[in-house]
Design a protein around this motif. Structure first.
Motif, PDB file in Angstrom:
ATOM      1  N   PRO A   1       0.856  -1.194   0.000  1.00  0.00           N
ATOM      2  CA  PRO A   1       0.000   0.000   0.000  1.00  0.00           C
ATOM      3  C   PRO A   1       0.895   1.248   0.000  1.00  0.00           C
ATOM      4  O   PRO A   1       2.113   1.126  -0.090  1.00  0.00           O
ATOM      5  CB  PRO A   1      -0.743  -0.123   1.325  1.00  0.00           C
ATOM      6  N   VAL A   2       0.308   2.431   0.108  1.00  0.00           N
ATOM      7  CA  VAL A   2       1.099   3.648   0.291  1.00  0.00           C
ATOM      8  C   VAL A   2       1.771   3.554   1.666  1.00  0.00           C
ATOM      9  O   VAL A   2       1.092   3.347   2.671  1.00  0.00           O
ATOM     10  CB  VAL A   2       0.182   4.895   0.225  1.00  0.00           C
ATOM     11  N   MET A   3       3.091   3.617   1.674  1.00  0.00           N
ATOM     12  CA  MET A   3       3.807   3.401   2.943  1.00  0.00           C
ATOM     13  C   MET A   3       4.644   4.615   3.324  1.00  0.00           C
ATOM     14  O   MET A   3       5.653   4.898   2.678  1.00  0.00           O
ATOM     15  CB  MET A   3       4.719   2.182   2.805  1.00  0.00           C
ATOM     16  N   PRO A   4       4.268   5.327   4.380  1.00  0.00           N
ATOM     17  CA  PRO A   4       5.108   6.451   4.805  1.00  0.00           C
ATOM     18  C   PRO A   4       6.409   5.964   5.446  1.00  0.00           C
ATOM     19  O   PRO A   4       6.434   4.909   6.077  1.00  0.00           O
ATOM     20  CB  PRO A   4       4.243   7.171   5.850  1.00  0.00           C
ATOM     21  N   VAL A   5       7.469   6.709   5.231  1.00  0.00           N
ATOM     22  CA  VAL A   5       8.748   6.453   5.907  1.00  0.00           C
ATOM     23  C   VAL A   5       8.856   7.486   7.011  1.00  0.00           C
ATOM     24  O   VAL A   5       8.719   8.681   6.754  1.00  0.00           O
ATOM     25  CB  VAL A   5       9.932   6.639   4.926  1.00  0.00           C
ATOM     26  N   THR A   6       9.071   7.025   8.245  1.00  0.00           N
ATOM     27  CA  THR A   6       9.225   8.011   9.310  1.00  0.00           C
ATOM     28  C   THR A   6      10.667   8.029   9.783  1.00  0.00           C
ATOM     29  O   THR A   6      11.311   6.998   9.875  1.00  0.00           O
ATOM     30  CB  THR A   6       8.307   7.712  10.512  1.00  0.00           C
ATOM     31  N   VAL A   7      11.163   9.209  10.034  1.00  0.00           N
ATOM     32  CA  VAL A   7      12.515   9.365  10.548  1.00  0.00           C
ATOM     33  C   VAL A   7      12.364   9.746  12.015  1.00  0.00           C
ATOM     34  O   VAL A   7      11.666  10.717  12.327  1.00  0.00           O
ATOM     35  CB  VAL A   7      13.289  10.450   9.765  1.00  0.00           C
ATOM     36  N   LYS A   8      13.004   8.963  12.902  1.00  0.00           N
ATOM     37  CA  LYS A   8      12.778   9.144  14.339  1.00  0.00           C
ATOM     38  C   LYS A   8      13.667  10.239  14.934  1.00  0.00           C
ATOM     39  O   LYS A   8      14.322  10.050  15.947  1.00  0.00           O
ATOM     40  CB  LYS A   8      12.988   7.820  15.069  1.00  0.00           C
ATOM     41  N   THR A   9      13.708  11.375  14.279  1.00  0.00           N
ATOM     42  CA  THR A   9      14.413  12.520  14.848  1.00  0.00           C
ATOM     43  C   THR A   9      13.409  13.195  15.795  1.00  0.00           C
ATOM     44  O   THR A   9      12.592  14.009  15.348  1.00  0.00           O
ATOM     45  CB  THR A   9      14.844  13.479  13.718  1.00  0.00           C
TER      46      THR A   9
ATOM     47  N   THR B   1       8.157  12.726   8.281  1.00  0.00           N
ATOM     48  CA  THR B   1       7.417  11.652   7.626  1.00  0.00           C
ATOM     49  C   THR B   1       7.398  11.934   6.133  1.00  0.00           C
ATOM     50  O   THR B   1       7.097  13.046   5.717  1.00  0.00           O
ATOM     51  CB  THR B   1       5.954  11.587   8.140  1.00  0.00           C
ATOM     52  N   ILE B   2       7.747  10.918   5.372  1.00  0.00           N
ATOM     53  CA  ILE B   2       7.831  11.119   3.929  1.00  0.00           C
ATOM     54  C   ILE B   2       7.095   9.987   3.223  1.00  0.00           C
ATOM     55  O   ILE B   2       7.252   8.823   3.581  1.00  0.00           O
ATOM     56  CB  ILE B   2       9.309  11.085   3.463  1.00  0.00           C
ATOM     57  N   ILE B   3       6.286  10.352   2.260  1.00  0.00           N
ATOM     58  CA  ILE B   3       5.766   9.340   1.343  1.00  0.00           C
ATOM     59  C   ILE B   3       6.438   9.652   0.026  1.00  0.00           C
ATOM     60  O   ILE B   3       6.065  10.607  -0.670  1.00  0.00           O
ATOM     61  CB  ILE B   3       4.233   9.400   1.219  1.00  0.00           C
ATOM     62  N   PRO B   4       7.515   8.933  -0.276  1.00  0.00           N
ATOM     63  CA  PRO B   4       8.300   9.322  -1.443  1.00  0.00           C
ATOM     64  C   PRO B   4       7.550   9.037  -2.736  1.00  0.00           C
ATOM     65  O   PRO B   4       6.848   8.031  -2.828  1.00  0.00           O
ATOM     66  CB  PRO B   4       9.556   8.450  -1.352  1.00  0.00           C
ATOM     67  N   PRO B   5       7.705   9.916  -3.725  1.00  0.00           N
ATOM     68  CA  PRO B   5       7.178   9.582  -5.051  1.00  0.00           C
ATOM     69  C   PRO B   5       7.961   8.391  -5.595  1.00  0.00           C
ATOM     70  O   PRO B   5       9.053   8.097  -5.109  1.00  0.00           O
ATOM     71  CB  PRO B   5       7.467  10.839  -5.871  1.00  0.00           C
TER      72      PRO B   5
ATOM     73  N   GLY C   1       3.269  12.338  -3.844  1.00  0.00           N
ATOM     74  CA  GLY C   1       4.248  12.208  -2.764  1.00  0.00           C
ATOM     75  C   GLY C   1       4.113  13.376  -1.814  1.00  0.00           C
ATOM     76  O   GLY C   1       3.544  14.410  -2.171  1.00  0.00           O
ATOM     77  N   VAL C   2       4.615  13.203  -0.599  1.00  0.00           N
ATOM     78  CA  VAL C   2       4.557  14.308   0.354  1.00  0.00           C
ATOM     79  C   VAL C   2       5.704  14.177   1.351  1.00  0.00           C
ATOM     80  O   VAL C   2       6.194  13.073   1.611  1.00  0.00           O
ATOM     81  CB  VAL C   2       3.184  14.338   1.083  1.00  0.00           C
ATOM     82  N   ALA C   3       6.155  15.286   1.861  1.00  0.00           N
ATOM     83  CA  ALA C   3       7.164  15.291   2.920  1.00  0.00           C
ATOM     84  C   ALA C   3       6.672  16.232   4.008  1.00  0.00           C
ATOM     85  O   ALA C   3       6.206  17.336   3.718  1.00  0.00           O
ATOM     86  CB  ALA C   3       8.507  15.748   2.369  1.00  0.00           C
ATOM     87  N   LEU C   4       6.726  15.750   5.246  1.00  0.00           N
ATOM     88  CA  LEU C   4       6.200  16.521   6.375  1.00  0.00           C
ATOM     89  C   LEU C   4       7.254  16.560   7.467  1.00  0.00           C
ATOM     90  O   LEU C   4       7.852  15.528   7.787  1.00  0.00           O
ATOM     91  CB  LEU C   4       4.959  15.814   6.941  1.00  0.00           C
ATOM     92  N   ILE C   5       7.497  17.730   8.047  1.00  0.00           N
ATOM     93  CA  ILE C   5       8.407  17.749   9.189  1.00  0.00           C
ATOM     94  C   ILE C   5       7.773  18.494  10.357  1.00  0.00           C
ATOM     95  O   ILE C   5       6.832  19.271  10.195  1.00  0.00           O
ATOM     96  CB  ILE C   5       9.797  18.357   8.851  1.00  0.00           C
ATOM     97  N   GLY C   6       8.306  18.240  11.542  1.00  0.00           N
ATOM     98  CA  GLY C   6       7.800  18.866  12.762  1.00  0.00           C
ATOM     99  C   GLY C   6       6.352  18.480  13.008  1.00  0.00           C
ATOM    100  O   GLY C   6       5.940  17.347  12.711  1.00  0.00           O
TER     101      GLY C   6
END
Ligand code: FAD
Length: 385
Positions: A314-322, A328-332, A362-367
């Motif tokens: 499925p659409v899988m977000p990648v989360t960076v544990k900073t 959180t990124i859902i890369p294209p 795709g989307v990239a989200l921070i904070g």
């Protein structure tokens, strides 16, 4: 069947153990064997890069010892046993503990941390953290306070930098890229992440590589950078990327590229041998994250118990544990043509990727914007299905 040659799983990481667990949901009696060169502890690898802040000692990270797993999953398990060769013609593997015949073989071998060719008398002291044993070494080498040099500003490098800085260390992060998470984030968001982590004590040494590591004068090590500068450190940690473990498969004549090449049913070029997790390449892509593995184990367990299945991610977000700046990124899709746009009023905390003009893929989200991940997953699932 319960008495014939077993399904042999090589590797006791998240892929290996979850596959065994999924198989047992379908079949209680099929013979299952696991062979691993580590200690066979069940643990959740992502915990390694935020264990300092969460106050976890290496022993706290062990979810279960191998004997307990063997019992729970009716698994014959051989630990500290290295698989050295696959004889696919005779359906046999050779190991440091003898030869074993298989009915089906599953490679869940993981990936190695890449080590850069760095010169200097102390270059051999560079640490990497990719499993429990590495983490034990890392925590033993880490002084109570001081300065840590992290080579690599990718996902794992940034997580360790955040974890160390939040635990009171001063941290230098070096990378040839000009900004952190350069391969995952568009520029504006990288810059914001850089700024936020700088507030907690991360010094970014971007656009340069480490050429050598020698004995320092004030601290044990001094890193020479390609731009001529020198930085002293109490510990040097490298996190510059992962390389799938393909050698075993390659020697056996299986089709390999960057990873062990598998089709959508996770079969290699030998129909009796499957592979999953960090060691595989599917449709030209590597997906070295936990979430894909969960989908792979479900599909492969069905196939191995007689109900042929394919993996559908499925659409899988990648989360960076900073923790100081969630990402959180859902890369294209790799190679997708399009552009990143910054929605108005979001101050560079959200970037949306549009393909062919108007399609959000795709989307990239921070904070705090990371909390919007779920609604983006829903939107993107519609757009990419
Ligand atoms: P591994 O866990 O590497 O297991 C490989 C197994 O194969 C080991 O048991 C090894 O002993 C065995 N083996 C290898 N070769 C042989 C041989 N020849 N003979 C016998 N045994 C062999 N992903 C996320 O989704 N989110 C995160 O937040 C995240 N954080 C991470 C943080 C760190 C520090 C790291 C290193 C990774 C992180 N990841 C994260 C990635 C994620 O942890 C991996 O995708 C996942 O753990 C890989 O599991 P695996 O079972 O494929 O491989």
């Amino acid at each position: 069947d319960a008495y014939g040659d077993p399904i042999i799983i090589v590797g006791s990481g998240i892929a290996g153990y979850n596959l065994a667990r999924e198989i047992r949901k379908h079949d209680d009696s099929v013979r299952l064997m696991m062979i691993t060169r580590d200690g066979g502890e069940s643990y959740y690898k992502p915990m390694l890069s935020n264990a300092l802040t969460t106050g976890k000692h290496v022993d706290d990270l062990v979810l279960a010892e191998h004997a307990k797993m063997a019992n729970q999953l009716k698994l014959e398990i051989f630990t500290h046993t290295n698989v050295t060769e696959i004889d696919s013609e005779n359906k046999t593997i050779k190991t440091s503990g003898g030869d074993y015949k298989y009915h089906k073989l599953v490679l869940a071998l993981g990936a190695d941390q890449i080590s850069l060719p760095i010169q200097g008398n102390e270059a051999h002291q560079i640490l990497t953290v990719n499993d429990l044993d590495d983490f034990r070494k890392f925590t033993q080498a880490l002084p109570k306070a001081g300065k840590v040099a992290v080579i690599g500003a990718g996902l794992i490098g940034c997580e360790f930098a955040n974890d160390l800085a939040s635990s009171g260390y001063s941290v230098d992060v070096m990378d040839i890229a000009d900004r952190p998470l350069a391969q995952l984030l568009p520029e504006g968001l990288s810059k914001n992440l850089e700024f936020i982590l700088a507030q907690i004590g991360v010094s970014w040494q971007m656009g340069c590589s480490v050429s050598s590591i020698n004995k320092g004068t004030e601290r044990p090590y001094v890193c020479q950078l390609s731009d001529g500068r020198e930085l002293e450190a109490d510990l040097v940690l490298s996190a510059v990327g992962l390389r799938p473990r393909i050698e075993l498969a390659k020697q056996a004549g299986l089709h390999t590229n960057k990873g062990i090449v598998v089709d959508e049913s996770l079969a290699t070029s030998d129909p009796s041998i499957y592979a999953l997790g960090d060691c595989i390449e599917m449709n030209g892509e590597l997906l070295p994250y936990v979430m894909p593995i969960m989908h792979e184990t479900k599909a492969l367990a069905r196939t191995l118990t007689g109900d042929a299945a394919k993996v559908e991610y499925p659409v899988m977000p990648v989360t960076v544990k900073t923790a100081s700046c969630h990402v959180t990124i859902i890369p294209p899709k790799r190679g997708a043509e399009g552009e990143w746009r910054y929605p108005q009023g979001e101050d560079g905390y959200i970037a949306e990727f549009y393909e062919a003009g108007e399609k959000l893929t795709g989307v990239a989200l921070i904070g705090d914007a990371s909390s919007k991940a779920e609604s983006y997953v829903a939107r993107l699932s519609e757009n990419t299905s």
